[in-house]
Scaffold this motif. Structure first.
Motif, PDB file in Angstrom:
ATOM      1  N   ILE A   1     -12.384  -6.017  26.727  1.00 49.77           N
ATOM      2  CA  ILE A   1     -13.832  -6.323  26.745  1.00 49.77           C
ATOM      3  C   ILE A   1     -14.049  -7.833  26.664  1.00 49.77           C
ATOM      4  O   ILE A   1     -14.802  -8.422  27.445  1.00 49.77           O
ATOM      5  CB  ILE A   1     -14.572  -5.618  25.572  1.00 49.77           C
ATOM      6  CG1 ILE A   1     -14.517  -4.102  25.734  1.00 49.77           C
ATOM      7  CG2 ILE A   1     -16.022  -6.090  25.478  1.00 49.77           C
ATOM      8  CD1 ILE A   1     -15.027  -3.324  24.522  1.00 49.77           C
ATOM      9  N   VAL A   2     -13.345  -8.468  25.721  1.00 48.87           N
ATOM     10  CA  VAL A   2     -13.522  -9.918  25.534  1.00 48.87           C
ATOM     11  C   VAL A   2     -13.075 -10.673  26.789  1.00 48.87           C
ATOM     12  O   VAL A   2     -13.770 -11.589  27.258  1.00 48.87           O
ATOM     13  CB  VAL A   2     -12.743 -10.406  24.278  1.00 48.87           C
ATOM     14  CG1 VAL A   2     -12.721 -11.931  24.219  1.00 48.87           C
ATOM     15  CG2 VAL A   2     -13.394  -9.855  23.020  1.00 48.87           C
TER      16      VAL A   2
ATOM     17  N   LEU B   1     -16.542 -12.714  18.602  1.00 47.31           N
ATOM     18  CA  LEU B   1     -17.261 -13.180  19.800  1.00 47.31           C
ATOM     19  C   LEU B   1     -18.768 -12.929  19.659  1.00 47.31           C
ATOM     20  O   LEU B   1     -19.594 -13.808  19.932  1.00 47.31           O
ATOM     21  CB  LEU B   1     -16.720 -12.458  21.044  1.00 47.31           C
ATOM     22  CG  LEU B   1     -17.497 -12.689  22.345  1.00 47.31           C
ATOM     23  CD1 LEU B   1     -17.384 -14.131  22.814  1.00 47.31           C
ATOM     24  CD2 LEU B   1     -17.001 -11.769  23.454  1.00 47.31           C
TER      25      LEU B   1
ATOM     26  N   GLU C   1     -10.642  -3.915  22.838  1.00 52.05           N
ATOM     27  CA  GLU C   1     -11.471  -5.089  22.528  1.00 52.05           C
ATOM     28  C   GLU C   1     -10.960  -6.338  23.254  1.00 52.05           C
ATOM     29  O   GLU C   1     -11.747  -7.194  23.657  1.00 52.05           O
ATOM     30  CB  GLU C   1     -11.603  -5.321  21.023  1.00 52.05           C
ATOM     31  CG  GLU C   1     -10.398  -5.883  20.329  1.00 52.05           C
ATOM     32  CD  GLU C   1     -10.732  -6.408  18.925  1.00 52.05           C
ATOM     33  OE1 GLU C   1     -11.910  -6.436  18.545  1.00 52.05           O
ATOM     34  OE2 GLU C   1      -9.779  -6.771  18.215  1.00 52.05           O
ATOM     35  N   LYS C   2      -9.660  -6.392  23.463  1.00 52.40           N
ATOM     36  CA  LYS C   2      -9.112  -7.539  24.217  1.00 52.40           C
ATOM     37  C   LYS C   2      -9.615  -7.496  25.657  1.00 52.40           C
ATOM     38  O   LYS C   2      -9.969  -8.517  26.239  1.00 52.40           O
ATOM     39  CB  LYS C   2      -7.583  -7.517  24.181  1.00 52.40           C
ATOM     40  CG  LYS C   2      -7.019  -8.075  22.870  1.00 52.40           C
ATOM     41  CD  LYS C   2      -5.519  -8.250  22.952  1.00 52.40           C
ATOM     42  CE  LYS C   2      -4.950  -8.798  21.662  1.00 52.40           C
ATOM     43  NZ  LYS C   2      -5.009  -7.860  20.521  1.00 52.40           N
TER      44      LYS C   2
ATOM     45  N   ILE D   1     -11.479  -9.724  17.377  1.00 59.29           N
ATOM     46  CA  ILE D   1     -12.012 -10.788  18.240  1.00 59.29           C
ATOM     47  C   ILE D   1     -13.368 -10.432  18.843  1.00 59.29           C
ATOM     48  O   ILE D   1     -14.175 -11.310  19.101  1.00 59.29           O
ATOM     49  CB  ILE D   1     -11.008 -11.199  19.352  1.00 59.29           C
ATOM     50  CG1 ILE D   1     -10.558 -10.007  20.174  1.00 59.29           C
ATOM     51  CG2 ILE D   1      -9.842 -11.984  18.796  1.00 59.29           C
ATOM     52  CD1 ILE D   1      -9.808 -10.422  21.438  1.00 59.29           C
ATOM     53  N   LEU D   2     -13.632  -9.125  19.049  1.00 57.62           N
ATOM     54  CA  LEU D   2     -14.932  -8.764  19.627  1.00 57.62           C
ATOM     55  C   LEU D   2     -16.061  -9.074  18.638  1.00 57.62           C
ATOM     56  O   LEU D   2     -17.098  -9.616  19.014  1.00 57.62           O
ATOM     57  CB  LEU D   2     -14.954  -7.289  20.030  1.00 57.62           C
ATOM     58  CG  LEU D   2     -16.231  -6.859  20.768  1.00 57.62           C
ATOM     59  CD1 LEU D   2     -16.380  -7.609  22.093  1.00 57.62           C
ATOM     60  CD2 LEU D   2     -16.258  -5.360  21.011  1.00 57.62           C
TER      61      LEU D   2
ATOM     62  N   TRP E   1     -17.107 -20.370  22.255  1.00 58.89           N
ATOM     63  CA  TRP E   1     -16.408 -19.593  21.218  1.00 58.89           C
ATOM     64  C   TRP E   1     -14.917 -19.473  21.587  1.00 58.89           C
ATOM     65  O   TRP E   1     -14.049 -19.639  20.726  1.00 58.89           O
ATOM     66  CB  TRP E   1     -17.043 -18.210  21.088  1.00 58.89           C
ATOM     67  CG  TRP E   1     -16.214 -17.272  20.272  1.00 58.89           C
ATOM     68  CD1 TRP E   1     -16.204 -17.155  18.917  1.00 58.89           C
ATOM     69  CD2 TRP E   1     -15.228 -16.354  20.761  1.00 58.89           C
ATOM     70  NE1 TRP E   1     -15.285 -16.221  18.524  1.00 58.89           N
ATOM     71  CE2 TRP E   1     -14.673 -15.720  19.632  1.00 58.89           C
ATOM     72  CE3 TRP E   1     -14.765 -16.007  22.031  1.00 58.89           C
ATOM     73  CZ2 TRP E   1     -13.681 -14.747  19.737  1.00 58.89           C
ATOM     74  CZ3 TRP E   1     -13.778 -15.039  22.133  1.00 58.89           C
ATOM     75  CH2 TRP E   1     -13.248 -14.425  21.011  1.00 58.89           C
TER      76      TRP E   1
END
Lengths: 71, 680
Positions: A28-29, B342, A25-26, B338-339, B531
């Motif tokens: 992807i972000v 977001l 997820e890090k 965090i995803l 964000w």
């Protein structure tokens, strides 16, 4: 896979899956943020120095379809 | 392979050129029932009977005397690009004035096909034009057209093909009368001494323009091999003309042209006396009344805003519900982290916040396009004209201001129709005070949240304040940095026309797609970045979200700005939202969506942004109104600035940015501090 796990089990992933997910997820972000920043930067540059493909300088503004071409 | 025919679509303003252009090319360029909709040429294509038509829609002009930039664009295109055929679109209800330009095209010796447009309106006014007779007299094909339903458009294309294939030099004969013709011939003879010059420019046109003392023709003359000889002959001829006629030579040329036109129309046009009042006259008696005109204008605007809010509230609620549902679905599907933050707090909150205003945009622009297409907007300009004169502007400046209600970018470009550079600079600098469509979501959000019962009136007040600021600023500029009187201008009042459903749908579709495109291409990536700056750096300890946000990059930047923002009532979050409006005005809403959703927490996900704003102690009706004022006055968006730079240069741009910023802060300071003292 993690999202499916989360949906079907209705709980957060644990163990290796949790560690893998934390990394994924890090990434992807980070990719989304870098892509957004680059894209907006490119748009800002283009609006000052370049025309768009159709020669219009304000695509995206509410009157873009009626916008005349830059001289 | 198809053969290419280049067509220039030219004519006076508001004769329906763009409507014919759309009919010919199938494109959806903006049309309006007022003069000056097209300020630059546009190009469209059409395949027809084995030919590739490259059609150029030129700005509407009254003459080819290069007074303003639109006239230069039209004239230079015809002289330099040498189109195969010029289709001159004539307003059949006002044939004499339209033929004045047509004669100037004939002097350029370009192949012309005349389109007698608005023929249905001419017939209803008792005007019958014998197109065959007119064609014989003017030695060019004349076709009757009705642009709005496409009647006659294919006949125009057929005639253009015929003219193109004939390959003959046109055989026009614009007669200036025995006296003047002798003088023209003398100037022509002196010009013909330079063969290269004659090959480049139409000689007769140059001779007539030189007698008219046209500045551009005089510039062209500098490239003539025997310029001094031509100037001597010209000086002598002009002196003779002015002595003989007792008037300025340019006036004499113009009178002779009208004399020729009068002769032509006397033979080809018959007018049946229509004793009853036309519909336009009947409506104008009420709407243009000296006393009632202005209050009626304000009442019409108020009705537009009130109806927009009342009708738009329902679909707005549905869209808010949809994004609320989407937020819940995303929360259920994506594990916490965090995803999820977001997607839910950045993308959905930001884009969803702005998207809910689509119904209002659709409704407002539907009403505006009805007012434009009906011809009322020109009346509005006429009503405003006397006010504009007091403040050193004239009615022609009101057109860019009307366009500015849609978007500042085409509005700034529309200022090109102003002939005087000083008028143009002033108009460009005051046009951003007209609230563009992008500011509307900000007004709607704040007015809906803090003035729910009077939302329409509050939003209307922004438009009124914007107009007043534009007027006062132009007076200030006129008295200080841009001294001088405003140039005279005669307002054109087109007849009222029933707007077509197709036309309105085009306008609405254009605005809606433009808005959606912006939401997807600008606001979506921008919401992600906002964000990020409101979410990072992550605190080491588990702290409440508002504390975490205050420690974020955005919070730190906001706190640095606090000394400047506090006197006008803004806390750091409002300040950050206001600053993002520099990229695009709707960004203020999406930024607030991100900022306030982050703070609201997962238990309040279904709340609307309006409710979140109402709960924030930093906000009050006074602060909300001051924020609306700030958004109205402060520097326009980035796209507008780049166009303003292109139009008036960096010095004036720098001056304007300083002026807008200082005025925004000062006015907001006065309103906020006065409001606070009065206990609001």
């Amino acid at each position: 896979m993690v999202i499916m796990f989360h949906c079907f089990s209705n709980r957060a992933p644990t163990g290796v899956l949790a560690m893998a997910w934390a990394v994924i997820e890090k990434i992807i972000v980070a990719v989304l943020l870098m892509a957004s920043a680059s894209y907006l930067g490119w748009r800002a540059y283009r609006s000052v120095f370049k025309k768009n493909s159709d020669g219009c300088i304000c695509d995206g503004c509410p009157s873009s379809a009626s916008c005349s071409k830059k001289k | 392979m198809n053969r290419v025919i280049t067509i220039a679509l030219a004519g006076n303003p508001n004769t329906g050129k763009t409507t014919i252009f759309n009919s010919m090319t199938g494109s959806h360029q903006k049309v309006g029932n007022y003069a000056g909709v097209t300020v630059e040429k546009r190009e469209g294509r059409r395949k027809y009977k084995g030919y590739d038509f490259h059609i150029h829609d030129l700005p509407g002009v009254y003459s080819l005397t290069a007074y303003s930039m639109d006239e230069v664009v039209a004239r230079d295109f015809i002289i330099n690009e040498k189109p195969d055929v010029v289709i001159d679109v004539l307003d059949s209800t006002n044939i004499e004035r339209n033929l004045y330009l047509c004669l100037q095209f004939q002097e350029l010796n370009v192949p012309i096909v005349a389109a007698l447009n608005l023929n249905d309106e001419a017939v209803s006014r008792g005007i019958q034009i014998d197109e065959k007779r007119l064609s014989e007299i003017l030695r060019m094909p004349v076709i009757k057209t009705i642009g709005k339903n496409g009647a006659g458009v294919e006949a125009l294309l057929d005639k253009a093909v015929e003219v193109f294939e004939r390959k003959e030099k046109p055989d026009y004969e614009v007669s200036y009368g025995h006296e003047l013709e002798g003088d023209i011939q003398v100037v022509i003879a002196s010009l013909e001494k330079d063969g290269a010059f004659c090959a480049r420019y139409p000689v007769r046109w140059c001779a007539v323009k030189l007698i008219e003392k046209d500045a551009r023709a005089e510039e062209l003359l500098e490239s003539h091999a025997f310029a001094d000889g031509v100037k001597a002959a010209l000086k002598e001829r002009v002196r003779r003309i002015e002595e003989h006629f007792g008037r300025d030579a340019s006036t004499v040329v113009s009178e002779q042209r009208y004399g020729y036109i009068h002769g032509a129309t006397a033979e080809a046009v018959t007018r049946r006396p229509v004793d009853k009042q036309t519909v336009t006259e009947k409506i104008d008696r009420v709407l243009m009344d000296r006393v009632l005109g202005f209050p009626l204008f304000l009442l019409i605007l108020w009705l537009v805003f009130q109806t927009t809010f009342t009708l738009g509230a329902y679909p707005m609620g549905w869209i808010e519900m949809f994004f609320g549902g989407l937020s819940s679905v995303a929360t259920a599907f994506i594990p916490e982290g965090i995803l999820r933050s977001l997607v839910v707090d950045g993308v959905i909150a930001g884009v969803g916040g702005v998207s809910s205003f689509i119904p209002l945009i659709v409704l407002l622009f539907m009403f505006i396009s009805i007012l434009e297409d009906s011809g009322y907007m020109s009346r509005a300009a006429f009503i405003m004209d006397k006010f504009l004169h007091i403040f050193g502007l004239h009615g022609q400046s009101f057109l860019p201001m009307i366009v500015g209600v849609g978007c500042s970018v085409p509005a700034v470009m529309a200022a090109r129709t102003l002939k005087n550079a000083r008028d143009r600079i002033i108009t460009v600098m005051v046009t951003p005070f007209m609230s563009c469509g992008a500011k509307l979501p900000v007004y709607v959000l704040l007015a809906g949240a803090f003035f729910p019962r009077y939302a329409g009136t509050v939003v209307l007040s922004m438009y009124v304040v914007g107009t007043l600021l534009a007027l006062f600023s132009s007076l200030l500029f006129r008295k200080t940095v841009l001294r001088g009187e405003s140039t005279p201008f005669v307002m054109e009042l087109p007849p009222y026309r029933l707007p077509t459903v197709k036309g309105i749908l085009w306008h609405v579709r254009e605005k809606t797609f433009g808005y959606l495109k912006k939401a997807g291409l600008v606001l979506l990536p921008a919401s992600m970045l906002i964000w990020a700056v409101t979410s990072f750096p992550k605190p080491a300890l588990d702290v409440p979200k508002d504390v975490q946000m205050a420690q974020s990059y955005a919070g730190k930047i906001g706190k640095e700005m606090a000394p400047v923002l506090a006197p006008i009532g803004f806390d750091w979050k409002i300040g950050i939202a206001a600053i993002t409006g520099f990229a695009a005005k709707e960004m203020v809403v999406s930024t607030m969506g991100v900022l306030y959703r982050v703070e609201a927490g997962p238990d309040r996900k279904s709340d609307s942004l309006r409710e979140a704003l109402r709960r924030d102690p930093a906000f009050s009706p006074l602060v909300a109104y001051v924020l609306m004022l700030f958004m109205l006055i402060v520097v326009p968006c980035f796209a507008s600035l780049s166009v303003i730079y292109a139009e008036i240069g960096w010095r004036w741009l720098l001056f304007a940015v300083t002026y807008w910023t200082a005025l925004a802060w000062l006015l907001c300071f006065i309103v906020f501090q006065t409001g606070r003292l009065l206990g609001f």
